[in-house]
Enzyme design. Structure first.
Site, PDB file in Angstrom:
ATOM      1  N   PRO A  31     -27.680 -32.394  24.200  1.00  0.00           N
ATOM      2  CA  PRO A  31     -26.287 -32.236  24.623  1.00  0.00           C
ATOM      3  C   PRO A  31     -25.368 -31.994  23.425  1.00  0.00           C
ATOM      4  O   PRO A  31     -25.639 -32.470  22.324  1.00  0.00           O
ATOM      5  CB  PRO A  31     -25.956 -33.574  25.302  1.00  0.00           C
ATOM      6  CG  PRO A  31     -26.985 -34.541  24.836  1.00  0.00           C
ATOM      7  CD  PRO A  31     -28.193 -33.763  24.438  1.00  0.00           C
ATOM      8  N   ASP A  32     -24.304 -31.233  23.660  1.00  0.00           N
ATOM      9  CA  ASP A  32     -23.333 -31.035  22.580  1.00  0.00           C
ATOM     10  C   ASP A  32     -22.386 -32.239  22.544  1.00  0.00           C
ATOM     11  O   ASP A  32     -22.577 -33.220  23.260  1.00  0.00           O
ATOM     12  CB  ASP A  32     -22.589 -29.700  22.740  1.00  0.00           C
ATOM     13  CG  ASP A  32     -21.729 -29.684  23.993  1.00  0.00           C
ATOM     14  OD1 ASP A  32     -21.536 -30.741  24.622  1.00  0.00           O
ATOM     15  OD2 ASP A  32     -21.241 -28.601  24.343  1.00  0.00           O
ATOM     16  N   PHE A  33     -21.363 -32.150  21.694  1.00  0.00           N
ATOM     17  CA  PHE A  33     -20.464 -33.294  21.529  1.00  0.00           C
ATOM     18  C   PHE A  33     -19.196 -33.169  22.353  1.00  0.00           C
ATOM     19  O   PHE A  33     -18.736 -34.123  22.937  1.00  0.00           O
ATOM     20  CB  PHE A  33     -20.073 -33.441  20.049  1.00  0.00           C
ATOM     21  CG  PHE A  33     -21.220 -33.874  19.184  1.00  0.00           C
ATOM     22  CD1 PHE A  33     -21.569 -35.206  19.100  1.00  0.00           C
ATOM     23  CD2 PHE A  33     -21.953 -32.944  18.470  1.00  0.00           C
ATOM     24  CE1 PHE A  33     -22.629 -35.616  18.314  1.00  0.00           C
ATOM     25  CE2 PHE A  33     -23.023 -33.343  17.679  1.00  0.00           C
ATOM     26  CZ  PHE A  33     -23.359 -34.681  17.604  1.00  0.00           C
ATOM     27  N   ARG A  34     -18.628 -31.969  22.369  1.00  0.00           N
ATOM     28  CA  ARG A  34     -17.240 -31.845  22.779  1.00  0.00           C
ATOM     29  C   ARG A  34     -17.009 -31.269  24.158  1.00  0.00           C
ATOM     30  O   ARG A  34     -15.888 -31.262  24.642  1.00  0.00           O
ATOM     31  CB  ARG A  34     -16.489 -30.987  21.739  1.00  0.00           C
ATOM     32  CG  ARG A  34     -16.167 -31.791  20.520  1.00  0.00           C
ATOM     33  CD  ARG A  34     -16.044 -30.940  19.276  1.00  0.00           C
ATOM     34  NE  ARG A  34     -16.301 -31.765  18.110  1.00  0.00           N
ATOM     35  CZ  ARG A  34     -15.427 -32.602  17.580  1.00  0.00           C
ATOM     36  NH1 ARG A  34     -14.226 -32.681  18.076  1.00  0.00           N
ATOM     37  NH2 ARG A  34     -15.748 -33.342  16.552  1.00  0.00           N
ATOM     38  N   ARG A  68     -30.943 -41.315  20.779  1.00  0.00           N
ATOM     39  CA  ARG A  68     -30.615 -39.962  20.326  1.00  0.00           C
ATOM     40  C   ARG A  68     -31.680 -39.447  19.350  1.00  0.00           C
ATOM     41  O   ARG A  68     -32.137 -38.312  19.451  1.00  0.00           O
ATOM     42  CB  ARG A  68     -29.238 -39.991  19.667  1.00  0.00           C
ATOM     43  CG  ARG A  68     -28.765 -38.644  19.195  1.00  0.00           C
ATOM     44  CD  ARG A  68     -27.242 -38.615  19.088  1.00  0.00           C
ATOM     45  NE  ARG A  68     -26.777 -37.571  18.187  1.00  0.00           N
ATOM     46  CZ  ARG A  68     -26.818 -36.278  18.467  1.00  0.00           C
ATOM     47  NH1 ARG A  68     -27.311 -35.852  19.611  1.00  0.00           N
ATOM     48  NH2 ARG A  68     -26.379 -35.396  17.600  1.00  0.00           N
ATOM     49  N   GLN A  99     -24.276 -27.068  11.542  1.00  0.00           N
ATOM     50  CA  GLN A  99     -23.621 -28.349  11.796  1.00  0.00           C
ATOM     51  C   GLN A  99     -24.594 -29.314  12.464  1.00  0.00           C
ATOM     52  O   GLN A  99     -24.277 -30.483  12.638  1.00  0.00           O
ATOM     53  CB  GLN A  99     -22.418 -28.134  12.728  1.00  0.00           C
ATOM     54  CG  GLN A  99     -21.335 -27.247  12.148  1.00  0.00           C
ATOM     55  CD  GLN A  99     -20.265 -26.925  13.180  1.00  0.00           C
ATOM     56  OE1 GLN A  99     -20.420 -26.063  14.035  1.00  0.00           O
ATOM     57  NE2 GLN A  99     -19.146 -27.625  13.102  1.00  0.00           N
ATOM     58  N   ASN A 100     -25.772 -28.810  12.838  1.00  0.00           N
ATOM     59  CA  ASN A 100     -26.710 -29.629  13.615  1.00  0.00           C
ATOM     60  C   ASN A 100     -27.552 -30.513  12.706  1.00  0.00           C
ATOM     61  O   ASN A 100     -27.920 -30.122  11.606  1.00  0.00           O
ATOM     62  CB  ASN A 100     -27.606 -28.739  14.472  1.00  0.00           C
ATOM     63  CG  ASN A 100     -26.797 -27.912  15.457  1.00  0.00           C
ATOM     64  OD1 ASN A 100     -25.665 -28.271  15.779  1.00  0.00           O
ATOM     65  ND2 ASN A 100     -27.348 -26.812  15.908  1.00  0.00           N
ATOM     66  N   ASP A 102     -30.491 -31.818  13.859  1.00  0.00           N
ATOM     67  CA  ASP A 102     -31.735 -31.999  14.629  1.00  0.00           C
ATOM     68  C   ASP A 102     -32.987 -31.427  13.987  1.00  0.00           C
ATOM     69  O   ASP A 102     -34.077 -31.569  14.555  1.00  0.00           O
ATOM     70  CB  ASP A 102     -31.548 -31.409  16.031  1.00  0.00           C
ATOM     71  CG  ASP A 102     -31.060 -29.953  16.007  1.00  0.00           C
ATOM     72  OD1 ASP A 102     -31.444 -29.205  15.085  1.00  0.00           O
ATOM     73  OD2 ASP A 102     -30.309 -29.576  16.927  1.00  0.00           O
ATOM     74  N   HIS A 117     -23.711 -31.260   7.959  1.00  0.00           N
ATOM     75  CA  HIS A 117     -23.446 -32.593   8.518  1.00  0.00           C
ATOM     76  C   HIS A 117     -24.632 -33.535   8.322  1.00  0.00           C
ATOM     77  O   HIS A 117     -24.769 -34.524   9.039  1.00  0.00           O
ATOM     78  CB  HIS A 117     -23.089 -32.503  10.004  1.00  0.00           C
ATOM     79  CG  HIS A 117     -21.754 -31.855  10.249  1.00  0.00           C
ATOM     80  ND1 HIS A 117     -21.307 -31.494  11.492  1.00  0.00           N
ATOM     81  CD2 HIS A 117     -20.765 -31.494   9.389  1.00  0.00           C
ATOM     82  CE1 HIS A 117     -20.096 -30.942  11.390  1.00  0.00           C
ATOM     83  NE2 HIS A 117     -19.758 -30.924  10.129  1.00  0.00           N
ATOM     84  N   CYS A 125     -30.524 -47.035   2.980  1.00  0.00           N
ATOM     85  CA  CYS A 125     -30.128 -48.432   3.097  1.00  0.00           C
ATOM     86  C   CYS A 125     -28.785 -48.642   2.404  1.00  0.00           C
ATOM     87  O   CYS A 125     -28.653 -48.376   1.211  1.00  0.00           O
ATOM     88  CB  CYS A 125     -31.181 -49.334   2.455  1.00  0.00           C
ATOM     89  SG  CYS A 125     -30.649 -51.061   2.425  1.00  0.00           S
ATOM     90  N   CYS A 128     -29.410 -51.655  -0.534  1.00  0.00           N
ATOM     91  CA  CYS A 128     -30.069 -51.465  -1.830  1.00  0.00           C
ATOM     92  C   CYS A 128     -30.217 -50.003  -2.218  1.00  0.00           C
ATOM     93  O   CYS A 128     -30.709 -49.692  -3.309  1.00  0.00           O
ATOM     94  CB  CYS A 128     -31.439 -52.132  -1.829  1.00  0.00           C
ATOM     95  SG  CYS A 128     -32.659 -51.302  -0.780  1.00  0.00           S
ATOM     96  N   CYS A 149     -34.064 -52.365   6.605  1.00  0.00           N
ATOM     97  CA  CYS A 149     -34.676 -51.967   5.338  1.00  0.00           C
ATOM     98  C   CYS A 149     -35.827 -52.930   5.006  1.00  0.00           C
ATOM     99  O   CYS A 149     -35.609 -54.144   4.916  1.00  0.00           O
ATOM    100  CB  CYS A 149     -33.627 -51.999   4.229  1.00  0.00           C
ATOM    101  SG  CYS A 149     -34.294 -51.664   2.589  1.00  0.00           S
ATOM    102  N   GLY A 189     -22.989 -20.429  18.647  1.00  0.00           N
ATOM    103  CA  GLY A 189     -22.943 -21.725  19.307  1.00  0.00           C
ATOM    104  C   GLY A 189     -22.036 -22.740  18.652  1.00  0.00           C
ATOM    105  O   GLY A 189     -22.314 -23.933  18.679  1.00  0.00           O
ATOM    106  N   ASN A 215     -20.966 -17.173  21.420  1.00  0.00           N
ATOM    107  CA  ASN A 215     -20.639 -18.532  21.836  1.00  0.00           C
ATOM    108  C   ASN A 215     -20.239 -18.554  23.301  1.00  0.00           C
ATOM    109  O   ASN A 215     -19.706 -17.574  23.817  1.00  0.00           O
ATOM    110  CB  ASN A 215     -19.486 -19.083  20.979  1.00  0.00           C
ATOM    111  CG  ASN A 215     -19.279 -20.565  21.175  1.00  0.00           C
ATOM    112  OD1 ASN A 215     -20.218 -21.346  21.091  1.00  0.00           O
ATOM    113  ND2 ASN A 215     -18.054 -20.972  21.480  1.00  0.00           N
ATOM    114  N   ALA A 233     -27.105 -18.146  23.362  1.00  0.00           N
ATOM    115  CA  ALA A 233     -27.759 -17.787  22.106  1.00  0.00           C
ATOM    116  C   ALA A 233     -29.237 -17.481  22.325  1.00  0.00           C
ATOM    117  O   ALA A 233     -29.802 -16.586  21.697  1.00  0.00           O
ATOM    118  CB  ALA A 233     -27.601 -18.924  21.100  1.00  0.00           C
TER     119      ALA A 233
HETATM  120 ZN   LIG Z   1     -32.370 -52.128   1.379  1.00  0.00          ZN
END
Ligand SMILES: [Zn+2]
Length: 256
Positions: A31-34, A68, A99-100, A102, A117, A125, A128, A149, A189, A215, A233
């Site tokens: 799924p997209d975000f917006r 996700r 921007q993906n 995945d 992104h 972590c 550390c 961690c 897209g 798009n 696409a």
């Molecule tokens: Zn750590």
């Protein structure tokens, strides 16, 4: 016809750089975000996608990220990802800026991928500084609601860019450099709403390059695009590959 118009632009205007957004992965079931059915319609990004939320309650953020991450790792590249990898292999695409998060471009075979992104490839972590590969994070997630961690016990943060967080060092600089050099920026897209990626078309246009957009839905740059295709696409890009199979990339060939 529209695919042929894009193919002609790509053949004529080298180098070509591609900018992809969530719309390239929706056909892989992500799924997209917006959009009205997108993730941020269900999950408040300030509660689940911001750095502040992660610092406040990382377990809550992982209640969003765990399913996700599972979905993203189970998704497969779709014909749009495969077509872009093929265009790169044929010499028509210099790089994909995405921007993906995945990893589907890489899994489809694209080699030059700039992930502005970040991605789910690693998690870091905050305690550390240790960094863990996705495979290890998945092992940790198999046993817990959030990955702790192994060295210090703090909950890992996925190396994706959260709201309120800086973009990965070097990636946006590289994306801007590619956009400026491109004689064609092919946007696929993305509604071009999220900065600083939304500024990349301006970099290309300002340097004298052309813009093409595939798009579903409008973008702020539609009026300035040489070709604008309203469509999927996964249908348009394979047709572009077919149209280009017999062509040689002009500029790229001259440069060699
Ligand atoms: Zn750590």
């Amino acid at each position: 016809m529209e695919a042929e118009a894009i193919a002609e632009l790509i053949a004529r205007r080298q180098p070509c750089v591609v900018l992809t957004g969530a719309g390239v992965s929706t056909e892989s079931g992500i799924p997209d975000f917006r959009s009205p059915t997108g993730l941020w319609a269900q999950f408040d990004p300030l509660e689940y996608g911001s750095l502040e939320a992660f610092r406040r309650d990382p377990l809550k953020v992982w209640s969003f990220y765990k399913p996700r991450v599972a979905m993203l790792t189970e998704a497969e590249p779709n014909p749009a990802h495969l077509a872009l990898a093929e265009l790169e292999r044929l010499g028509f695409v210099e790089a994909v800026v995405t921007q993906n998060i995945d990893l589907l471009h890489e899994r489809a075979g694209s080699r030059e991928v700039v992930e502005v992104h970040g991605s789910i490839r690693t998690a870091t972590c905050p305690g550390c500084g240790a960094r863990y590969e996705l495979e290890r994070v998945l092992e940790l997630l198999a046993e817990a609601d959030a990955p702790a961690c192994p060295a210090c016990g703090a909950l890992l943060k996925p190396d994706v860019v959260f709201f309120g967080e800086l973009l990965p060092a070097g990636s946006i600089e590289r994306a801007v450099e590619l956009a400026r050099r491109a004689r064609l920026l092919l946007v696929v897209g993305s509604a071009l709403e999220v900065h600083p990626v939304a500024g990349l078309p301006q970099e290309t246009l300002g340097a004298g390059g052309d813009l093409a957009i595939v798009n579903r839905g409008p973008t702020p740059y539609d009026a300035r695009a040489s070709v604008r295709v309203e469509g999927s696409a996964g249908e348009v890009l394979p047709a572009v590959v077919e149209a280009l199979r017999c062509e040689q990339p002009q500029q790229a060939q001259d440069a060699r």
